[in-house]
Design a protein around this motif. Structure first.
Motif, PDB file in Angstrom:
ATOM      1  N   ILE A  57      56.954 -78.290  53.034  1.00  0.00           N
ATOM      2  CA  ILE A  57      57.015 -78.349  51.628  1.00  0.00           C
ATOM      3  C   ILE A  57      55.739 -78.442  51.080  1.00  0.00           C
ATOM      4  O   ILE A  57      54.623 -78.970  51.823  1.00  0.00           O
ATOM      5  N   GLY A  58      55.309 -77.599  49.914  1.00  0.00           N
ATOM      6  CA  GLY A  58      54.124 -77.744  49.528  1.00  0.00           C
ATOM      7  C   GLY A  58      53.689 -78.957  48.597  1.00  0.00           C
ATOM      8  O   GLY A  58      54.690 -79.769  48.254  1.00  0.00           O
ATOM      9  N   GLN A  59      52.398 -79.444  48.666  1.00  0.00           N
ATOM     10  CA  GLN A  59      51.943 -80.573  47.897  1.00  0.00           C
ATOM     11  C   GLN A  59      52.364 -80.432  46.477  1.00  0.00           C
ATOM     12  O   GLN A  59      52.645 -81.536  45.770  1.00  0.00           O
ATOM     13  N   THR A  60      52.073 -79.235  45.813  1.00  0.00           N
ATOM     14  CA  THR A  60      52.408 -79.246  44.550  1.00  0.00           C
ATOM     15  C   THR A  60      54.107 -79.430  44.184  1.00  0.00           C
ATOM     16  O   THR A  60      54.353 -80.018  42.989  1.00  0.00           O
ATOM     17  N   SER A  61      54.915 -79.025  45.043  1.00  0.00           N
ATOM     18  CA  SER A  61      56.296 -79.355  44.820  1.00  0.00           C
ATOM     19  C   SER A  61      56.724 -80.790  45.117  1.00  0.00           C
ATOM     20  O   SER A  61      57.305 -81.345  44.327  1.00  0.00           O
ATOM     21  N   VAL A  62      55.990 -81.609  45.894  1.00  0.00           N
ATOM     22  CA  VAL A  62      56.065 -82.980  46.140  1.00  0.00           C
ATOM     23  C   VAL A  62      55.777 -83.641  44.722  1.00  0.00           C
ATOM     24  O   VAL A  62      56.456 -84.488  44.401  1.00  0.00           O
ATOM     25  N   ALA A  63      54.400 -83.341  44.294  1.00  0.00           N
ATOM     26  CA  ALA A  63      54.112 -83.806  42.955  1.00  0.00           C
ATOM     27  C   ALA A  63      55.188 -83.558  41.995  1.00  0.00           C
ATOM     28  O   ALA A  63      55.203 -84.337  40.957  1.00  0.00           O
ATOM     29  N   LYS A  64      55.683 -82.437  41.924  1.00  0.00           N
ATOM     30  CA  LYS A  64      56.657 -82.040  41.005  1.00  0.00           C
ATOM     31  C   LYS A  64      57.917 -82.977  40.847  1.00  0.00           C
ATOM     32  O   LYS A  64      58.744 -83.286  39.869  1.00  0.00           O
ATOM     33  N   TYR A  65      58.316 -83.401  42.091  1.00  0.00           N
ATOM     34  CA  TYR A  65      59.500 -84.066  42.330  1.00  0.00           C
ATOM     35  C   TYR A  65      59.545 -85.576  42.346  1.00  0.00           C
ATOM     36  O   TYR A  65      60.476 -86.370  42.362  1.00  0.00           O
ATOM     37  N   MET A  66      58.370 -86.129  42.347  1.00  0.00           N
ATOM     38  CA  MET A  66      58.009 -87.421  42.434  1.00  0.00           C
ATOM     39  C   MET A  66      58.295 -88.211  41.021  1.00  0.00           C
ATOM     40  O   MET A  66      58.659 -87.498  40.055  1.00  0.00           O
ATOM     41  N   ALA A  67      58.849 -89.290  41.181  1.00  0.00           N
ATOM     42  CA  ALA A  67      59.308 -90.285  39.762  1.00  0.00           C
ATOM     43  C   ALA A  67      58.098 -90.518  39.192  1.00  0.00           C
ATOM     44  O   ALA A  67      56.910 -90.645  39.488  1.00  0.00           O
ATOM     45  N   ARG A  68      58.302 -90.157  37.883  1.00  0.00           N
ATOM     46  CA  ARG A  68      57.405 -90.204  36.782  1.00  0.00           C
ATOM     47  C   ARG A  68      57.214 -91.952  36.531  1.00  0.00           C
ATOM     48  O   ARG A  68      58.243 -92.716  36.256  1.00  0.00           O
ATOM     49  N   ARG A  69      55.719 -92.378  36.334  1.00  0.00           N
ATOM     50  CA  ARG A  69      55.825 -93.855  35.835  1.00  0.00           C
ATOM     51  C   ARG A  69      54.832 -93.807  34.860  1.00  0.00           C
ATOM     52  O   ARG A  69      54.063 -92.948  34.483  1.00  0.00           O
ATOM     53  N   ARG A  70      55.421 -94.983  34.079  1.00  0.00           N
ATOM     54  CA  ARG A  70      54.818 -94.918  32.517  1.00  0.00           C
ATOM     55  C   ARG A  70      53.499 -95.532  32.616  1.00  0.00           C
ATOM     56  O   ARG A  70      52.440 -95.318  31.753  1.00  0.00           O
ATOM     57  N   GLY A  71      53.238 -96.647  33.652  1.00  0.00           N
ATOM     58  CA  GLY A  71      51.984 -97.307  33.900  1.00  0.00           C
ATOM     59  C   GLY A  71      51.276 -97.264  35.254  1.00  0.00           C
ATOM     60  O   GLY A  71      51.888 -96.496  35.929  1.00  0.00           O
ATOM     61  N   ILE A  79      62.042 -87.305  48.170  1.00  0.00           N
ATOM     62  CA  ILE A  79      60.642 -87.508  47.630  1.00  0.00           C
ATOM     63  C   ILE A  79      60.708 -88.458  46.629  1.00  0.00           C
ATOM     64  O   ILE A  79      59.721 -89.202  46.474  1.00  0.00           O
ATOM     65  N   ARG A  80      61.567 -88.503  45.839  1.00  0.00           N
ATOM     66  CA  ARG A  80      61.941 -89.448  44.661  1.00  0.00           C
ATOM     67  C   ARG A  80      62.048 -90.764  45.270  1.00  0.00           C
ATOM     68  O   ARG A  80      61.385 -91.874  44.693  1.00  0.00           O
ATOM     69  N   GLU A  81      62.820 -90.951  46.396  1.00  0.00           N
ATOM     70  CA  GLU A  81      62.974 -92.359  46.942  1.00  0.00           C
ATOM     71  C   GLU A  81      61.623 -92.991  47.478  1.00  0.00           C
ATOM     72  O   GLU A  81      61.405 -94.104  47.320  1.00  0.00           O
ATOM     73  N   MET A  82      61.006 -92.116  48.231  1.00  0.00           N
ATOM     74  CA  MET A  82      59.731 -92.448  48.780  1.00  0.00           C
ATOM     75  C   MET A  82      58.422 -92.702  47.655  1.00  0.00           C
ATOM     76  O   MET A  82      57.899 -93.630  47.772  1.00  0.00           O
ATOM     77  N   SER A  83      58.411 -91.902  46.536  1.00  0.00           N
ATOM     78  CA  SER A  83      57.672 -92.388  45.613  1.00  0.00           C
ATOM     79  C   SER A  83      57.995 -93.820  44.778  1.00  0.00           C
ATOM     80  O   SER A  83      57.424 -94.411  44.214  1.00  0.00           O
ATOM     81  N   ILE A  84      59.393 -94.137  44.650  1.00  0.00           N
ATOM     82  CA  ILE A  84      59.528 -95.258  44.068  1.00  0.00           C
ATOM     83  C   ILE A  84      59.643 -96.542  45.046  1.00  0.00           C
ATOM     84  O   ILE A  84      58.985 -97.466  44.618  1.00  0.00           O
ATOM     85  N   VAL A  85      59.719 -96.426  46.376  1.00  0.00           N
ATOM     86  CA  VAL A  85      59.659 -97.359  47.045  1.00  0.00           C
ATOM     87  C   VAL A  85      58.135 -97.845  47.627  1.00  0.00           C
ATOM     88  O   VAL A  85      57.878 -98.741  48.179  1.00  0.00           O
ATOM     89  N   ASN A  86      57.249 -96.691  47.500  1.00  0.00           N
ATOM     90  CA  ASN A  86      55.899 -96.742  47.805  1.00  0.00           C
ATOM     91  C   ASN A  86      55.117 -96.468  46.625  1.00  0.00           C
ATOM     92  O   ASN A  86      54.522 -95.420  46.498  1.00  0.00           O
ATOM     93  N   PRO A  87      54.822 -97.664  45.618  1.00  0.00           N
ATOM     94  CA  PRO A  87      54.354 -97.068  44.405  1.00  0.00           C
ATOM     95  C   PRO A  87      53.022 -96.684  44.486  1.00  0.00           C
ATOM     96  O   PRO A  87      52.191 -96.249  43.505  1.00  0.00           O
ATOM     97  N   LEU A  88      52.406 -97.071  45.845  1.00  0.00           N
ATOM     98  CA  LEU A  88      50.947 -96.964  45.839  1.00  0.00           C
ATOM     99  C   LEU A  88      50.523 -95.526  46.463  1.00  0.00           C
ATOM    100  O   LEU A  88      49.426 -95.204  46.636  1.00  0.00           O
TER     101      LEU A  88
END
Length: 320
Positions: free
Chosen positions: A114-128, A88-97
């Motif tokens: 897996i639940g969508q809330t769990s996906v949002a929990k483990y995504m990489a946090r972006r500052r901008g 999940i973290r890798e997918m959120s990093i390589v696909n910023p959109l």
């Protein structure tokens, strides 16, 4: 009783003067002080070896420890495996959109429940706001760029022949190979027209400032609708893809062959072009060919010679 209390306090003061270091308290000592201060608040005024704020801090720490124990984990949903969290973290990093719904949909297609809330929990946090990387930005423009260059090949009779290469920047694919003994501007313009056609026209053309690219060539380029972008004088690195391709042709083909004539050179270049585009793996394409090759896992491996055995192509055939 007051006199006794006064004597006890005086003894404590004497003890504090002789033992100036910090006094260590056990958990039972802290519990007694906190309990007495809660039952009889006025007793807090009699404290001398500790400050009242210390007792209050002990009480708050005990309050947090109690409710931490009270709300400890007692089962519930199973924890998400570590490999799924990393995915999940890798997918959120390589696909910023991509957001959580998009990543959640991709995981469902991969058979990961897996639940969508769990996906949002483990995504990489972006500052901008999400932004593409420079590699993605440049690759999105590479499909509209072609490069061309001339190179010299001596024949067996010491004549000089000129080869013309046109390569696309998108997949490093050789679009055209031409051979001539007299590279005029009109001939180069005709070669470019045959390579690009009138339908799939690139947006930019990168070339050097060779004298062969005369006014006839530049007019043809403008009439087709291609933006001509000559490199700076004495700057071959600005046309790096074409220069690298010419180096590969020399190292892998022309340095091992004696050319008999124009027809022979054209045949050799076309054979290498077919090998280069459809078979030869490239590091920049993740070990894939410009015309993508599918992985073959079933069948017997056969070997087919290319360029008379200078190179070989390996493939599988199904004997069933």
């Amino acid at each position: 009783m007051e006199a006794e209390i006064l004597i006890l306090r005086h003894q404590l003061n004497i003890q504090r003067r002789h033992v100036p270091k910090r006094v260590a308290f056990s958990a039972m000592d802290r519990l007694i002080f906190v309990g007495l201060s809660r039952l009889v608040p006025n007793t807090i005024k009699a404290l001398t070896i500790v400050k009242p704020d210390t007792v209050i801090r002990w009480h708050r720490a005990g309050f947090r420890a109690y409710w931490r124990w009270k709300s400890r984990h007692r089962g519930g949903r199973p924890a998400t495996p570590l490999e799924i969290r990393r995915l999940i973290r890798e997918m959120s990093i390589v696909n910023p959109l991509w957001g959580a719904p998009r990543i959640h949909g991709e995981l469902l297609k991969l058979g990961i429940e897996i639940g969508q809330t769990s996906v949002a929990k483990y995504m990489a946090r972006r500052r901008g706001p999400p932004s593409q990387g420079w590699t993605t930005f440049l690759r999105n423009h590479a499909d509209g760029i072609v490069a061309m260059d001339l190179f010299v090949v001596p024949t067996i009779s010491f004549r000089l022949l000129y080869g013309l290469l046109i390569v696309g920047h998108g997949r490093r694919q050789i679009l055209w190979c031409g051979v001539t003994a007299h590279p005029t501007a009109e001939w180069i313009a005709n070669q470019l027209t045959q390579a690009c056609g009138w339908e799939q026209i690139p947006r930019y053309l990168i070339r050097d400032r060779d004298g062969a690219y005369a006014e006839i060539f530049t007019r043809r380029v403008r009439s087709i609708g291609i933006r001509d972008r000559p490199t700076s004088p004495r700057s071959p690195w600005q046309n790096a893809y074409a220069e690298r391709l010419i180096g590969s042709i020399r190292r892998e083909c022309m340095d091992h062959i004696v050319v008999f004539g124009e027809r022979h050179l054209r045949h050799v270049l076309l054979s290498y072009m077919s090998y280069y585009n459809g078979t030869r793996p490239h590091l920049s394409l993740n070990k894939d060919a410009p015309i993508s090759r599918a992985a073959e896992t079933v069948g017997r491996i056969i070997c087919r010679p290319i360029l008379g055995g200078l190179h070989h192509q390996y493939a599988r055939i199904d004997l069933r």
